[in-house]
Scaffold this active site. Structure first.
Site, mmCIF file in Angstrom:
data_model
loop_
_atom_site.group_PDB
_atom_site.id
_atom_site.type_symbol
_atom_site.label_atom_id
_atom_site.label_comp_id
_atom_site.label_asym_id
_atom_site.label_seq_id
_atom_site.Cartn_x
_atom_site.Cartn_y
_atom_site.Cartn_z
ATOM 1 N N CYS A 1 0.849 -1.183 0.000
ATOM 2 C CA CYS A 1 0.000 0.000 0.000
ATOM 3 C C CYS A 1 0.894 1.245 0.000
ATOM 4 O O CYS A 1 1.816 1.343 0.819
ATOM 5 C CB CYS A 1 -0.900 -0.004 1.238
ATOM 6 N N ASP B 1 -0.362 -5.768 0.248
ATOM 7 C CA ASP B 1 -1.639 -6.040 -0.403
ATOM 8 C C ASP B 1 -1.478 -7.341 -1.173
ATOM 9 O O ASP B 1 -0.449 -7.567 -1.819
ATOM 10 C CB ASP B 1 -2.014 -4.920 -1.380
#
Length: 131
Positions: A46, A53
């Site tokens: 992120c 992620d």
């Protein structure tokens, strides 16, 4: 652990760092056909929090003159793991890179990100016209 083990990249890390998309000639360029590839272990970070992620990438395409080589694609996808990048940007950049590499008739990438903070994101990007 020795000094060498902590500073020398392992062979897999070296392969990922050198990753580039490789293609080969389409064995049947006169026939429109569909290739579907699922890459279930995509990761990036992120850009705001730095948290990882995770996503499943589904790449579908109709080859043009070239076909993506699968090991090269795997290494290329793994090269994103330490990049701080938004879901939207990484999906568009991966599609752009794949299109530039193999010039498909049509290509679609679905980036299905694992829910985080009760939010599930799917990004779908396209190139060309499906036949």
């Amino acid at each position: 652990m020795t000094e060498r083990q902590t500073t020398t990249p392992r062979y897999g890390e070296r392969a990922i760092a050198a990753a580039e998309l490789i293609c080969f000639d389409n064995p049947n360029p006169g026939r429109p056909y569909h290739v579907a590839i699922e890459l279930p272990d995509f990761t990036c970070k992120c850009p705001f929090s730095g948290y990882p992620d995770f996503a499943v990438l589904r790449l579908c395409y109709q080859p043009g003159p070239k076909v993506l080589e699968l090991k090269a694609l795997k290494l290329y996808v793994n090269s994103w793991r330490d990049h701080c990048i938004s879901h939207e940007e990484v999906a568009n950049r991966i599609l752009d890179d794949c299109v530039a590499a193999c010039s498909p008739r049509w290509m679609e990438l679905v980036a299905d990100f694992s829910p985080r903070g009760n939010v599930h994101t799917m990004i779908t990007v396209h190139h060309g016209q499906r036949q």
